[in-house]
Design a protein around this motif. Structure first.
Motif, PDB file in Angstrom:
ATOM      1  N   LEU A 229      -2.802   7.943 -21.172  1.00 14.68           N
ATOM      2  CA  LEU A 229      -4.047   8.139 -20.432  1.00 14.68           C
ATOM      3  C   LEU A 229      -4.794   9.389 -20.901  1.00 14.68           C
ATOM      4  O   LEU A 229      -6.018   9.464 -20.792  1.00 14.68           O
ATOM      5  N   LEU A 230      -4.072  10.374 -21.413  1.00 13.70           N
ATOM      6  CA  LEU A 230      -4.702  11.569 -21.960  1.00 13.70           C
ATOM      7  C   LEU A 230      -5.358  11.312 -23.317  1.00 13.70           C
ATOM      8  O   LEU A 230      -6.236  12.063 -23.739  1.00 13.70           O
ATOM      9  N   SER A 231      -4.933  10.267 -23.984  1.00  6.08           N
ATOM     10  CA  SER A 231      -5.317  10.049 -25.376  1.00  6.08           C
ATOM     11  C   SER A 231      -6.584   9.208 -25.503  1.00  6.08           C
ATOM     12  O   SER A 231      -7.034   8.551 -24.563  1.00  6.08           O
ATOM     13  N   GLU A 232      -7.122   9.193 -26.723  1.00  6.04           N
ATOM     14  CA  GLU A 232      -8.288   8.373 -27.023  1.00  6.04           C
ATOM     15  C   GLU A 232      -7.958   6.885 -27.015  1.00  6.04           C
ATOM     16  O   GLU A 232      -8.862   6.048 -26.965  1.00  6.04           O
ATOM     17  N   ARG A 233      -6.687   6.555 -27.037  1.00  5.27           N
ATOM     18  CA  ARG A 233      -6.306   5.138 -26.980  1.00  5.27           C
ATOM     19  C   ARG A 233      -6.655   4.510 -25.644  1.00  5.27           C
ATOM     20  O   ARG A 233      -6.709   3.286 -25.520  1.00  5.27           O
ATOM     21  N   SER A 234      -6.900   5.339 -24.636  1.00  2.00           N
ATOM     22  CA  SER A 234      -7.303   4.832 -23.322  1.00  2.00           C
ATOM     23  C   SER A 234      -8.749   5.211 -23.021  1.00  2.00           C
ATOM     24  O   SER A 234      -9.125   5.409 -21.868  1.00  2.00           O
ATOM     25  N   SER A 235      -9.578   5.278 -24.055  1.00  2.00           N
ATOM     26  CA  SER A 235     -10.923   5.843 -23.936  1.00  2.00           C
ATOM     27  C   SER A 235     -11.828   5.091 -22.964  1.00  2.00           C
ATOM     28  O   SER A 235     -12.801   5.662 -22.465  1.00  2.00           O
ATOM     29  N   TYR A 236     -11.538   3.825 -22.677  1.00  3.43           N
ATOM     30  CA  TYR A 236     -12.373   3.061 -21.745  1.00  3.43           C
ATOM     31  C   TYR A 236     -11.648   2.814 -20.431  1.00  3.43           C
ATOM     32  O   TYR A 236     -12.053   1.984 -19.626  1.00  3.43           O
ATOM     33  N   VAL A 237     -10.586   3.580 -20.188  1.00  3.55           N
ATOM     34  CA  VAL A 237      -9.840   3.491 -18.926  1.00  3.55           C
ATOM     35  C   VAL A 237     -10.287   4.639 -18.039  1.00  3.55           C
ATOM     36  O   VAL A 237     -10.133   5.806 -18.394  1.00  3.55           O
ATOM     37  N   CYS A 238     -10.856   4.301 -16.879  1.00  6.75           N
ATOM     38  CA  CYS A 238     -11.406   5.315 -15.996  1.00  6.75           C
ATOM     39  C   CYS A 238     -11.293   4.805 -14.553  1.00  6.75           C
ATOM     40  O   CYS A 238     -11.739   3.710 -14.242  1.00  6.75           O
ATOM     41  N   GLY A 239     -10.642   5.592 -13.700  1.00  5.11           N
ATOM     42  CA  GLY A 239     -10.447   5.181 -12.313  1.00  5.11           C
ATOM     43  C   GLY A 239      -9.275   4.260 -12.103  1.00  5.11           C
ATOM     44  O   GLY A 239      -9.150   3.627 -11.043  1.00  5.11           O
ATOM     45  N   ALA A 240      -8.372   4.189 -13.072  1.00  6.86           N
ATOM     46  CA  ALA A 240      -7.218   3.293 -12.974  1.00  6.86           C
ATOM     47  C   ALA A 240      -6.065   3.953 -12.240  1.00  6.86           C
ATOM     48  O   ALA A 240      -5.845   5.160 -12.345  1.00  6.86           O
ATOM     49  N   LEU A 241      -5.333   3.146 -11.480  1.00  9.71           N
ATOM     50  CA  LEU A 241      -4.083   3.555 -10.852  1.00  9.71           C
ATOM     51  C   LEU A 241      -2.991   2.737 -11.521  1.00  9.71           C
ATOM     52  O   LEU A 241      -2.842   1.545 -11.246  1.00  9.71           O
ATOM     53  N   VAL A 242      -2.241   3.378 -12.396  1.00  7.51           N
ATOM     54  CA  VAL A 242      -1.306   2.660 -13.264  1.00  7.51           C
ATOM     55  C   VAL A 242       0.102   2.717 -12.676  1.00  7.51           C
ATOM     56  O   VAL A 242       0.728   3.789 -12.663  1.00  7.51           O
ATOM     57  N   PRO A 243       0.640   1.590 -12.191  1.00  8.48           N
ATOM     58  CA  PRO A 243       2.001   1.610 -11.663  1.00  8.48           C
ATOM     59  C   PRO A 243       3.017   1.698 -12.785  1.00  8.48           C
ATOM     60  O   PRO A 243       2.922   1.009 -13.790  1.00  8.48           O
ATOM     61  N   VAL A 244       3.976   2.608 -12.623  1.00 10.81           N
ATOM     62  CA  VAL A 244       5.106   2.729 -13.563  1.00 10.81           C
ATOM     63  C   VAL A 244       6.350   2.608 -12.687  1.00 10.81           C
ATOM     64  O   VAL A 244       6.945   3.607 -12.272  1.00 10.81           O
ATOM     65  N   SER A 245       6.696   1.376 -12.361  1.00  8.03           N
ATOM     66  CA  SER A 245       7.613   1.167 -11.244  1.00  8.03           C
ATOM     67  C   SER A 245       8.594   0.022 -11.416  1.00  8.03           C
ATOM     68  O   SER A 245       9.260  -0.369 -10.453  1.00  8.03           O
ATOM     69  N   GLY A 246       8.667  -0.548 -12.605  1.00 11.37           N
ATOM     70  CA  GLY A 246       9.582  -1.663 -12.809  1.00 11.37           C
ATOM     71  C   GLY A 246       9.255  -2.878 -11.975  1.00 11.37           C
ATOM     72  O   GLY A 246      10.102  -3.722 -11.709  1.00 11.37           O
ATOM     73  N   GLY A 247       7.999  -2.969 -11.515  1.00  6.59           N
ATOM     74  CA  GLY A 247       7.558  -4.119 -10.730  1.00  6.59           C
ATOM     75  C   GLY A 247       7.644  -3.908  -9.228  1.00  6.59           C
ATOM     76  O   GLY A 247       7.249  -4.788  -8.458  1.00  6.59           O
ATOM     77  N   ARG A 248       8.156  -2.754  -8.782  1.00  2.00           N
ATOM     78  CA  ARG A 248       8.307  -2.502  -7.346  1.00  2.00           C
ATOM     79  C   ARG A 248       6.964  -2.233  -6.678  1.00  2.00           C
ATOM     80  O   ARG A 248       6.153  -1.514  -7.199  1.00  2.00           O
TER      81      ARG A 248
END
Length: 248
Positions: A229-248
């Motif tokens: 999310l810090l990188s330019e690879r996510s340059s068009y990602v804005c306002g996202a809530l990204v779950p990192v939860s194994g599906g929980r």
């Protein structure tokens, strides 16, 4: 393109993993810590092994004076910040609503909500194009508890992370015209020290059965998402809530 990054609560857990991976990606890093100077200095030293600049700065992110001192130190020693990870946080002691104290609610809200507000303000003042900045990125470390509620254990913590989610969405819209992207990660059950500090031994073992992937996560798995999310690879990602939860 990497720049100058502040990681609050960067001496351990998800924060320390983020410092390490961000340094590998070329970010100069300020490692903020509250109490454990030795761990913070070790994290900064580890970052410098990747050829970047890194400093450790003590400060309570719930205190405006400490937040302003932290960003002033970064200005002086590294330069204007272009990345911020609002990671410092606490669960507070576990317990049901019937036993909850005002002190617990106030302390949790202070570090988990007031802290990100103050840090985001100071970062945005330096990043905003209208203030002469070059833009930047803010990543908030929220929690899946915001959506799950954590009944009977951490409703106070879940509520604070719900506020972080709302902050993320609001700031993403307010700051995007200033060239600042704001997103959040929502970790699930992650194997860090925060669970032991909460006063519930064996909590991860008890709850892991509710994770579709059938395991707890590692701090580095969350940090991978943060650094993306810090990188330019996510340059068009804005306002996202990204779950990192194994599906929980």
């Amino acid at each position: 393109m990497a720049g100058i990054l502040v990681v609050t609560g960067g001496s351990r857990g998800i924060g320390a993993a983020t410092v390490r991976l961000a340094a590998q990606a070329g970010w100069d890093v300020c490692v903020n810590y509250l109490r454990d100077q030795a761990k913070a200095e070790a994290a900064a030293a580890g970052a410098r092994e990747h050829g970047v600049r890194a400093i450790a700065v003590q400060g309570d992110m719930a205190r405006e004076q400490d937040v302003m001192r932290l960003f002033a130190a970064v200005d002086d020693q590294l330069g204007p910040v272009t990345g911020l990870v609002n990671n410092a946080g606490t669960t507070g002691p576990a317990g049901k609503l019937l036993d909850l104290t005002a002190e617990t609610v106030e302390s949790v809200m202070a570090i988990n909500v007031v802290g990100p507000f103050l840090c985001s303000r100071e970062a945005a003042r330096r990043m905003a194009r209208s203030r002469g900045g070059q833009g930047g990125v803010i990543v908030n470390v929220s929690s899946r508890a915001a959506a799950l509620g954590s009944p009977n254990e951490f409703v106070h913590y879940a509520a604070s992370k719900g506020a972080v989610d709302s902050l993320t969405i609001g700031l993403s819209k307010e700051l995007a015209p200033e060239g600042i992207r704001v997103n959040a990660v929502n970790p699930g059950l992650i194997d860090t020290e925060i669970h032991d500090a909460s006063g519930i031994p064996g909590r991860l073992d008890r709850l892991v059965g509710g994770v579709p992937e059938g395991r707890v996560g590692a701090a580095e798995e969350v940090a991978q998402a943060v650094v993306w999310l810090l990188s330019e690879r996510s340059s068009y990602v804005c306002g996202a809530l990204v779950p990192v939860s194994g599906g929980r």
